[in-house]
Design an enzyme around this catalytic site. Structure first.
Site, PDB file in Angstrom:
ATOM      1  N   LEU A 145     -12.514  -3.383  12.843  1.00  0.00           N
ATOM      2  CA  LEU A 145     -12.341  -3.464  11.223  1.00  0.00           C
ATOM      3  C   LEU A 145     -12.105  -4.877  10.554  1.00  0.00           C
ATOM      4  O   LEU A 145     -12.376  -5.075   9.879  1.00  0.00           O
ATOM      5  CB  LEU A 145     -10.929  -2.661  10.986  1.00  0.00           C
ATOM      6  CG  LEU A 145     -11.192  -1.307  10.299  1.00  0.00           C
ATOM      7  CD1 LEU A 145     -12.260  -0.322  11.213  1.00  0.00           C
ATOM      8  CD2 LEU A 145     -10.096  -0.472  10.090  1.00  0.00           C
ATOM      9  N   LYS A 152       0.935  -1.286  -0.057  1.00  0.00           N
ATOM     10  CA  LYS A 152       0.148  -0.150   0.071  1.00  0.00           C
ATOM     11  C   LYS A 152       0.830   1.296  -0.019  1.00  0.00           C
ATOM     12  O   LYS A 152       0.503   2.473  -0.615  1.00  0.00           O
ATOM     13  CB  LYS A 152      -0.969  -0.059   1.228  1.00  0.00           C
ATOM     14  CG  LYS A 152      -2.258  -0.879   0.948  1.00  0.00           C
ATOM     15  CD  LYS A 152      -3.355  -0.705   2.234  1.00  0.00           C
ATOM     16  CE  LYS A 152      -4.433  -1.467   1.838  1.00  0.00           C
ATOM     17  NZ  LYS A 152      -5.538  -1.536   2.745  1.00  0.00           N
ATOM     18  N   ASP A 192     -10.324   3.036   1.078  1.00  0.00           N
ATOM     19  CA  ASP A 192     -10.444   2.665   2.531  1.00  0.00           C
ATOM     20  C   ASP A 192     -11.182   3.788   3.189  1.00  0.00           C
ATOM     21  O   ASP A 192     -11.803   3.417   4.397  1.00  0.00           O
ATOM     22  CB  ASP A 192      -9.205   2.148   3.285  1.00  0.00           C
ATOM     23  CG  ASP A 192      -8.504   0.714   2.731  1.00  0.00           C
ATOM     24  OD1 ASP A 192      -9.581   0.098   2.091  1.00  0.00           O
ATOM     25  OD2 ASP A 192      -7.378   0.657   2.740  1.00  0.00           O
TER      26      ASP A 192
HETATM   27  P1  NAP Z   1      -0.788  -3.289   9.465  1.00  0.00           P
HETATM   28  O1  NAP Z   1      -0.557  -2.104   8.739  1.00  0.00           O
HETATM   29  O2  NAP Z   1      -0.022  -4.335   9.731  1.00  0.00           O
HETATM   30  O3  NAP Z   1      -1.308  -2.611  11.001  1.00  0.00           O
HETATM   31  C1  NAP Z   1      -1.343  -3.214  12.317  1.00  0.00           C
HETATM   32  C2  NAP Z   1      -1.301  -2.455  13.409  1.00  0.00           C
HETATM   33  O4  NAP Z   1      -1.736  -3.103  14.522  1.00  0.00           O
HETATM   34  C3  NAP Z   1      -0.121  -1.941  13.880  1.00  0.00           C
HETATM   35  O5  NAP Z   1      -0.051  -0.645  14.288  1.00  0.00           O
HETATM   36  C4  NAP Z   1       0.500  -2.826  14.897  1.00  0.00           C
HETATM   37  O6  NAP Z   1       1.651  -2.405  15.637  1.00  0.00           O
HETATM   38  C5  NAP Z   1      -0.823  -3.303  15.515  1.00  0.00           C
HETATM   39  N1  NAP Z   1      -0.575  -4.386  16.034  1.00  0.00           N
HETATM   40  C6  NAP Z   1      -0.531  -5.745  15.485  1.00  0.00           C
HETATM   41  N2  NAP Z   1      -0.627  -6.594  16.397  1.00  0.00           N
HETATM   42  C7  NAP Z   1      -0.638  -6.079  17.643  1.00  0.00           C
HETATM   43  C8  NAP Z   1      -0.732  -6.732  18.840  1.00  0.00           C
HETATM   44  N3  NAP Z   1      -0.838  -8.106  19.083  1.00  0.00           N
HETATM   45  N4  NAP Z   1      -1.048  -5.927  19.744  1.00  0.00           N
HETATM   46  C9  NAP Z   1      -1.312  -4.565  19.579  1.00  0.00           C
HETATM   47  N5  NAP Z   1      -1.027  -3.891  18.357  1.00  0.00           N
HETATM   48  C10 NAP Z   1      -0.900  -4.865  17.407  1.00  0.00           C
HETATM   49  O7  NAP Z   1      -2.127  -4.006   9.275  1.00  0.00           O
HETATM   50  P2  NAP Z   1      -3.343  -3.065   8.546  1.00  0.00           P
HETATM   51  O8  NAP Z   1      -3.421  -3.149   7.236  1.00  0.00           O
HETATM   52  O9  NAP Z   1      -3.639  -1.752   9.393  1.00  0.00           O
HETATM   53  O10 NAP Z   1      -4.654  -3.980   9.145  1.00  0.00           O
HETATM   54  C11 NAP Z   1      -5.168  -4.382  10.404  1.00  0.00           C
HETATM   55  C12 NAP Z   1      -6.432  -4.862  10.666  1.00  0.00           C
HETATM   56  O11 NAP Z   1      -7.521  -4.327   9.722  1.00  0.00           O
HETATM   57  C13 NAP Z   1      -6.576  -6.233   9.962  1.00  0.00           C
HETATM   58  O12 NAP Z   1      -7.020  -7.301  10.706  1.00  0.00           O
HETATM   59  C14 NAP Z   1      -7.224  -5.983   8.757  1.00  0.00           C
HETATM   60  O13 NAP Z   1      -7.833  -7.485   8.240  1.00  0.00           O
HETATM   61  C15 NAP Z   1      -8.094  -5.049   9.107  1.00  0.00           C
HETATM   62  N6  NAP Z   1      -8.474  -4.349   7.919  1.00  0.00           N
HETATM   63  C16 NAP Z   1      -9.904  -4.343   7.474  1.00  0.00           C
HETATM   64  C17 NAP Z   1     -10.275  -3.512   6.496  1.00  0.00           C
HETATM   65  C18 NAP Z   1     -11.820  -3.974   5.935  1.00  0.00           C
HETATM   66  O14 NAP Z   1     -12.282  -3.645   4.748  1.00  0.00           O
HETATM   67  N7  NAP Z   1     -12.651  -4.220   6.938  1.00  0.00           N
HETATM   68  C19 NAP Z   1      -9.430  -2.930   5.703  1.00  0.00           C
HETATM   69  C20 NAP Z   1      -8.128  -3.009   6.021  1.00  0.00           C
HETATM   70  C21 NAP Z   1      -7.702  -3.553   7.140  1.00  0.00           C
HETATM   71  P3  NAP Z   1       2.911  -2.419  15.201  1.00  0.00           P
HETATM   72  O15 NAP Z   1       3.375  -1.492  14.645  1.00  0.00           O
HETATM   73  O16 NAP Z   1       3.637  -2.399  16.774  1.00  0.00           O
HETATM   74  O17 NAP Z   1       3.378  -3.921  14.820  1.00  0.00           O
END
Ligand code: NAP
Length: 515
Positions: free
Chosen positions: A447, A302, A338
């Site tokens: 989400l 992304k 998004d």
């Molecule tokens: P990402 O870029 O990897 O970001 C994940 C975030 O969550 C980071 O800030 C990470 O922190 C934090 N995190 C990960 N594991 C954690 C834990 N065990 N405890 C606390 N914080 C934690 O992922 P993303 O693209 O933002 O996606 C995140 C979630 O949103 C996923 O579940 C995805 O399926 C969902 N999502 C849904 C949609 C939808 O259309 N519904 C769209 C996009 C995303 P660190 O930086 O410290 O690792």
């Protein structure tokens, strides 16, 4: 044309598999090398027994292990088998290239059986550098069909397979098979560009070669029989992409709108991103022969994709990340749906202007959510487990960043979880904050959409809070993408139904480890 391999361990199992496979396949491949340890004569008896009962045309295969087959076979076994098998009325025979010279004394080049032969070459490592030269050197001119099943390691390999398929006219019918993530393009679009057929997984849904899709997916999700050279291609760039719901939603939308489009998720590694954009997507440099309608972009591309785009929409520039590529004339434009996707379902349910809202997590999804919340006038605080990593987000949108452990619901009206905690396959069953800290909130938005009811939302419901899961966001961002690409509005009910069907299949299949 879809060809489904039948790799059954016994002749009875093979017989039983025929009608199952015939439901979605046009051709059936009898993988006789999968019959467990039967002597050659018994395998031939099984073939004679099965042939009169075949519900579809069949291709007979008897492949040795070193060429990707299921069993050890000596050269003498193989020759004994084929000398008899080639006299049967099967519609096609798959012969590896090394057998040809040995069969010529009995079956000279002018023998009519060669019209029914598929001469095949398998390479599980790489694609030949010069496919035209390779084919000329290894495939006999008198074969009716030739099959090149090779591992594709880079976008260039896919381009050269399509170039071979569509280039210089030849007397052969061709079957290019790209194995591996990028090879999905040959598996879905090969027949539209002249491939004699494409291989699905086995009748039991198990892949017999890397990257195969089930016959039902090929026929119903990707609508393979209706694809042709006029089909506009859209898709998803990500790594991994295997369990994406986007293919289900977008292809259902194209079917609903009556559009000759197909949406294909492609597993593109970080190293392949730039060459894939150059060779498969960008209108100024594309080498693949189809029109590109647009692409979705997901993890890990992304942000990495930004330098390769000609320009960004205002929304994508504000968020600093792209989840949608548009093709406009000779330009590739990055957009971000998004934000609208996250905000539309939220704003339909809750007032945001002036309200204190907490956001958990500071990754890609958080960028879109914070951008949308700030735009809607909410007072946003981001809680991150590594606040230092969230500085960019804080500076970009001028919002405070706090440690995750400091979150308390009583200071906020709403909570948005953008961490993957609670998602199937990742900290499944866990809650990103202790449930008792939800007290004081009015609503919670998670989400995550797999599962829809996360531990966080369950805890919120038990405390009487309003909840919103991630599926409406997934649907809304897809609807926005479709509108950008096609100029048409799609009823969200069509996307919801497709996503819910795919989620139910996912659950029924018992997959645990998908992202
Ligand atoms: P990402 O870029 O990897 O970001 C994940 C975030 O969550 C980071 O800030 C990470 O922190 C934090 N995190 C990960 N594991 C954690 C834990 N065990 N405890 C606390 N914080 C934690 O992922 P993303 O693209 O933002 O996606 C995140 C979630 O949103 C996923 O579940 C995805 O399926 C969902 N999502 C849904 C949609 C939808 O259309 N519904 C769209 C996009 C995303 P660190 O930086 O410290 O690792």
């Amino acid at each position: 044309m879809i060809c489904t391999p039948l790799a059954a361990p016994t002749p009875d199992d093979l017989l039983a598999a025929l009608p199952v496979a015939a439901a979605a396949a046009d051709w059936l491949e009898l993988r006789l090398d999968a019959l467990h340890d039967l002597p050659v004569e018994a395998v031939l008896r099984a073939l004679h027994h099965v042939l009169p009962r075949r519900p579809r045309p069949v291709v007979v295969t008897f492949r040795p292990r070193e060429q990707g087959g299921f069993r050890d076979l000596s050269p003498a076994d193989r020759l004994r088998f084929w000398h008899t098998a080639l006299t049967t009325p099967a519609e096609a025979f798959d012969l590896e290239t090394d057998l040809i010279a040995q069969l010529l004394p009995t079956y000279p080049p002018n023998h009519p059986v060669w019209a029914r032969v598929v001469v095949s070459h398998h390479d599980f490592q790489a694609t030949p550098a010069d496919i035209h030269a390779f084919a000329k050197a290894h495939f006999p001119p008198f074969a009716g069909t030739v099959k090149l099943a090779v591992n594709v390691n880079q976008p260039d390999d896919v381009c050269r397979l399509f170039d071979w398929l569509t280039g210089t006219p030849s007397t052969w019918q061709k079957i290019p098979v790209g194995m591996g993530g990028l090879g999905v393009l040959t598996r879905i679009l090969g027949p539209a560009y002249g491939a004699r057929w494409t291989y699905s997984t086995g009748h039991d849904g198990r892949a017999v070669a890397p990257g195969q899709l089930t016959a039902t997916e090929l026929r119903e999700t990707f609508r393979l029989p209706s694809l042709d050279r006029h089909t506009t291609v859209a898709g998803l760039l990500g790594c991994p992409v295997a369990h994406s719901l986007s293919k289900d939603m977008h292809n259902a939308a194209f079917a609903h709108l009556g559009l000759n489009w197909v949406y294909i998720p492609v597993e593109v590694s970080p190293d392949d991103l730039a060459p894939f954009l150059r060779d498969a997507i960008h209108p100024r440099t594309r080498r693949l022969p189809w029109t590109v309608g647009g692409y979705s972009v997901t993890l890990p591309h992304k942000i990495a994709i930004l330098p390769y785009l000609d320009r960004l929409t205002a929304t994508a520039a504000r968020v600093g990340a792209v989840n949608t590529i548009l093709v406009s004339g000779q330009e590739l434009i990055g957009d971000n749906t998004d934000v609208a996707g996250a905000m539309r379902p939220l704003q339909q349910r809750f007032a945001l202007a002036g309200e204190p809202v907490a956001v958990l997590g500071a990754g890609g999804a958080a960028q879109a959510v914070v951008s949308g919340l700030v735009g809607a006038g909410a007072q946003v605080t981001v809680f991150a487990r590594h606040p230092d990593r969230a500085c960019d987000l804080g500076n970009r949108f001028a919002v405070p960043i706090a440690p995750l452990d400091d979150f308390h619901g009583r200071r906020f009206v709403g909570l948005v979880n953008t961490t993957p905690v609670g998602m199937a396959g990742y900290a499944e069953g866990a809650c990103p904050v202790p449930p008792e800290r939800l007290a004081g909130l009015a609503w919670v938005y998670d989400l995550i959409y797999r599962p829809r009811q996360t531990p966080l939302l369950q805890a919120a419901s038990q405390q009487g809070l309003a909840t919103l899961d991630g599926l409406p966001m997934l649907v809304a961002q897809a609807a926005e993408q479709l509108a950008c690409w096609t100029g048409q509005d799609i009823p969200e009910s069509v996307l919801f139904a497709a996503a819910e069907r795919a989620l139910a299949d996912f659950k029924a299949a018992g997959f645990k480890s998908a992202p």
